[in-house]
Design a protein around this motif. Structure first.
Motif, PDB file in Angstrom:
ATOM      1  N   ASN A  50      86.330  44.224 -30.255  1.00 30.22           N
ATOM      2  CA  ASN A  50      84.954  43.794 -30.543  1.00 30.22           C
ATOM      3  C   ASN A  50      84.372  44.633 -31.674  1.00 30.22           C
ATOM      4  O   ASN A  50      84.644  45.833 -31.776  1.00 30.22           O
ATOM      5  N   GLU A  51      83.553  43.982 -32.508  1.00 35.95           N
ATOM      6  CA  GLU A  51      82.872  44.670 -33.598  1.00 35.95           C
ATOM      7  C   GLU A  51      81.407  44.255 -33.592  1.00 35.95           C
ATOM      8  O   GLU A  51      81.090  43.079 -33.775  1.00 35.95           O
ATOM      9  N   ILE A  52      80.528  45.218 -33.370  1.00 36.89           N
ATOM     10  CA  ILE A  52      79.105  44.940 -33.220  1.00 36.89           C
ATOM     11  C   ILE A  52      78.351  45.547 -34.404  1.00 36.89           C
ATOM     12  O   ILE A  52      78.458  46.752 -34.671  1.00 36.89           O
ATOM     13  N   ILE A  54      74.445  45.781 -35.993  1.00 35.11           N
ATOM     14  CA  ILE A  54      73.060  45.561 -35.597  1.00 35.11           C
ATOM     15  C   ILE A  54      72.117  46.023 -36.704  1.00 35.11           C
ATOM     16  O   ILE A  54      72.236  47.148 -37.198  1.00 35.11           O
ATOM     17  N   TYR A  71      76.412  50.369 -36.022  1.00 35.46           N
ATOM     18  CA  TYR A  71      77.727  49.783 -35.743  1.00 35.46           C
ATOM     19  C   TYR A  71      78.284  50.327 -34.426  1.00 35.46           C
ATOM     20  O   TYR A  71      78.044  51.474 -34.057  1.00 35.46           O
ATOM     21  N   LEU A 145      71.772  47.884 -28.775  1.00 36.48           N
ATOM     22  CA  LEU A 145      73.144  47.780 -28.269  1.00 36.48           C
ATOM     23  C   LEU A 145      73.187  47.091 -26.912  1.00 36.48           C
ATOM     24  O   LEU A 145      74.174  46.437 -26.568  1.00 36.48           O
ATOM     25  N   ASN A 148      76.227  46.200 -24.575  1.00 29.50           N
ATOM     26  CA  ASN A 148      77.500  46.495 -25.237  1.00 29.50           C
ATOM     27  C   ASN A 148      78.021  47.884 -24.903  1.00 29.50           C
ATOM     28  O   ASN A 148      79.157  48.227 -25.257  1.00 29.50           O
TER      29      ASN A 148
END
Length: 434
Positions: A50-52, A54, A71, A145, A148
Motif C-alpha cells: 500500500n502507498e498512501i 495525503i 506519505y 492517516l 491506515n
C-alpha cells in the motif's frame, strides 16, 4: 538522527531518492538470486502493498493556511504489522518512502521480530516551523492517516527530525479518535514515546548502542579491541551521539564529526560529552567547536581513522566519496548510506561493511520491547531492556557472520538472504490467498 545535507533542490532530490530505490532493489535481487528465491515470492516482495499520499491543510501561527504532503508506504506484512519510522525532511517523497519501507521489511525479518516493513513522513523542513506549528502539523497528519495505522496494523516510530515528543502527539491524537473504552488499549500505536507516556527506558540509546555493539563484535572477530581505535561519525544526532558515547567508554577515540552545518577534526580526540553539550548551546551545530578544526565537507571522507559511522541520510558513500575513505570498517548507522557503486569500491579495497539492516536494528528491536510492554501492561527497567537488547543484537550479528563465512558472501548479502528466506518460509507455509 541529524539532518546531514542542506535543503535540496527538486532535481537533486529526485536523483537521490531514485538512487535509494535502485540500491534497495539491486541489493534485494542479488540476495534473491543467491538463495534462488521462488519467482512468485520475488514478484510479491518487489512491490509495496500500500502507498498512501495525503495532502492536508494546517493553520500557521500567523493565521495563514499551508498545505503539506505526507506519505506512508506499507511494503509487506507477511510476518506481522507494518513497522517503521516517520521522518520530517525536504527529501521525503513516495520513492524515498518505498525504499525505506523495503529496508524495514528486511530489518525486522533479520531481527526475528513479528513485524513487516513500513515508512513515511512529511515533506518539510521542521527548522522553519515553531513547536506549536509542528504539533498541529503532526496531529493533522495523524488524523488524516486515520485507519491506515494502528497497534496491530501499522506502528510508526521516530526517524529523521522526529522524536519522542512527535510520537506522544501521534499517540494522543490517534487515541482521541477511538471510542472511549478502547483508548487506553491503543497506546502502542506508536513506539519511541517518552518514558512517562508509555515509552521504554533506554529507547533513546538503542540504535546507537546497536551500532556500537556491532562494531565491537566485528573488532573482536579480528582478535582486537576497541581501545585506541579512531572513529569518525557522520551525523551527530541521536544515533551518532550514542554510538560515539558507548565507543568512547570502551577506549575508542572520536577524531572527526560531520553534521548539516559543517565538519570538524581533531586527531588527538574529540570528547563526546563535551561536544554534545556544546551543540546544545550552538543551535544543534558542531561548527566552531573550540577543541577541533573546521575542515571541508569533502575532506571529511578522507580523514584518517579506523572506523567510519555514517549516521545521517542515505547515499552518502558513493563512487566519488568511497575512494577517499581510509577506515577499514564502515558501520551503517543510517538507512542506505552506501550506494551500490560505493559499496563495490569499498569491498574491492578490503573495507568491511556492517550493513544497515543489522547495524542500526537496535532501534526497531527496542520498539518491539516497548510495543510488548504497552500491549501486556508491563513496565521494563533500563537494565532489563539493555540486557535483552544486547542478547537479541548478538544473535543477529552471529547469524549474519556465520552465513557470510559459510556462503562466502559479504555481510549485506548474508543479512538479506537470512531476512528474505524467513519471509519466503512464511509464504510457503501459508500459501497465497485465494
Amino acid at each position: 538522527m541529524a539532518i546531514l545535507t542542506e535543503e535540496l533542490n527538486s532535481k537533486t532530490k529526485k536523483v537521490l531518492q531514485k538512487g535509494m530505490m535502485d540500491n534497495v532493489m539491486e541489493q534485494f535481487n542479488r540476495a534473491a538470486n543467491h538463495i534462488n528465491l521462488h519467482p512468485n515470492i520475488r514478484k510479491i516482495l518487489s512491490i509495496t502493498n500500500n502507498e498512501i499520499v495525503i495532502h492536508f491543510p494546517v493553520k500557521m501561527d500567523n493565521g495563514d493556511i499551508e498545505i503539506f504532503t505526507g506519505y506512508r508506504v506499507q511494503h509487506n506484512n507477511a510476518l506481522g504489522p507494518y513497522k517503521g519510522g516517520l521522518r520530517y525532511h525536504p527529501t521525503v517523497d513516495i520513492d524515498a518512502a518505498r525504499a525505506l519501507a523495503m529496508w524495514m521489511t528486511w530489518k525486522t525479518s533479520l531481527a526475528g521480530l513479528p513485524y513487516g516493513g513500513g515508512k513515511g513522513g512529511i515533506q518539510i523542513d521542521p527548522s522553519k516551523y515553531s513547536q506549536s506549528e509542528l504539533e498541529r502539523i503532526t496531529r493533522r497528519f495523524t488524523f488524516a492517516l486515520a485507519d491506515n495505522i494502528g497497534p496491530e496494523h501499522d506502528i510508526p516510530a521516530p526517524d529523521v527530525n522526529t522524536n519522542s515528543q512527535t510520537m506522544a502527539w501521534i499517540a494522543d491524537t490517534y487515541m482521541s479518535t477511538r471510542p472511549p473504552a478502547e483508548r487506553s488499549a491503543n497506546q502502542h500505536v506508536v513506539t519511541g514515546k517518552p518514558a512517562g507516556s508509555g515509552g521504554l527506558e533506554g529507547r533513546d540509546r538503542a540504535t546507537g548502542f546497536g551500532v556500537y555493539l556491532s562494531i565491537k563484535l566485528w573488532v573482536q572477530s579480528q582478535n582486537d579491541t576497541l581501545k585506541d581505535k579512531r572513529f569518525m561519525v557522520q551525523g551527530f544526532g541521536n544515533v551518532g551521539y550514542w554510538a560515539a558515547h558507548f565507543l568512547e567508554k570502551e577506549g575508542a577515540k572520536l577524531v572527526a564529526v560531520q553534521d548539516a552545518f559543517g565538519s570538524i577534526e581533531n586527531q588527538k580526540g574529540i570528547h563526546v560529552e563535551t561536544l554534545f553539550e556544546y551543540t546544545k548551546t550552538n543551535e544543534g551545530s558542531i561548527v566552531n567547536f573550540p577543541e577541533a578544526l573546521l575542515i571541508g565537507k569533502e575532506d571529511f571522507f578522507g580523514v584518517d581513522c579506523d572506523i567510519f559511522i555514517p549516521a545521517a541520510l542515505g547515499n552518502q558513500i558513493t563512487k566519488e566519496t568511497a575512494p577517499k575513505i581510509k577506515a577499514r570498517l564502515v558501520a551503517e548507522g543510517a538507512n542506505g548510506p552506501t550506494n551500490v557503486e560505493g559499496e563495490q569500491v569499498l569491498l574491492k579495497e578490503g573495507v568491511a561493511i556492517i550493513p544497515d539492516i543489522l547495524c542500526n536494528s537496535g532501534g526497531v528491536i527496542a520498539s518491539y520491547f516497548e510495543w510488548l510492554q504497552n500491549r501486556n501492561g508491563e513496565l521494563w527497567h533500563m537494565e532489563e531492556v539493555m540486557n535483552k537488547l544486547e542478547k537479541k543484537l548478538k544473535s543477529s550479528y552471529e547469524a549474519v557472520s556465520v552465513y557470510a563465512q559459510n556462503e562466502d558472501v559479504d555481510m549485506r548479502t548474508a543479512a538479506y538472504c537470512i531476512a528474505i528466506k524467513r519471509i519466503e518460509k512464511a509464504y510457503i507455509q501459508r500459501g497465497i490467498f485465494p
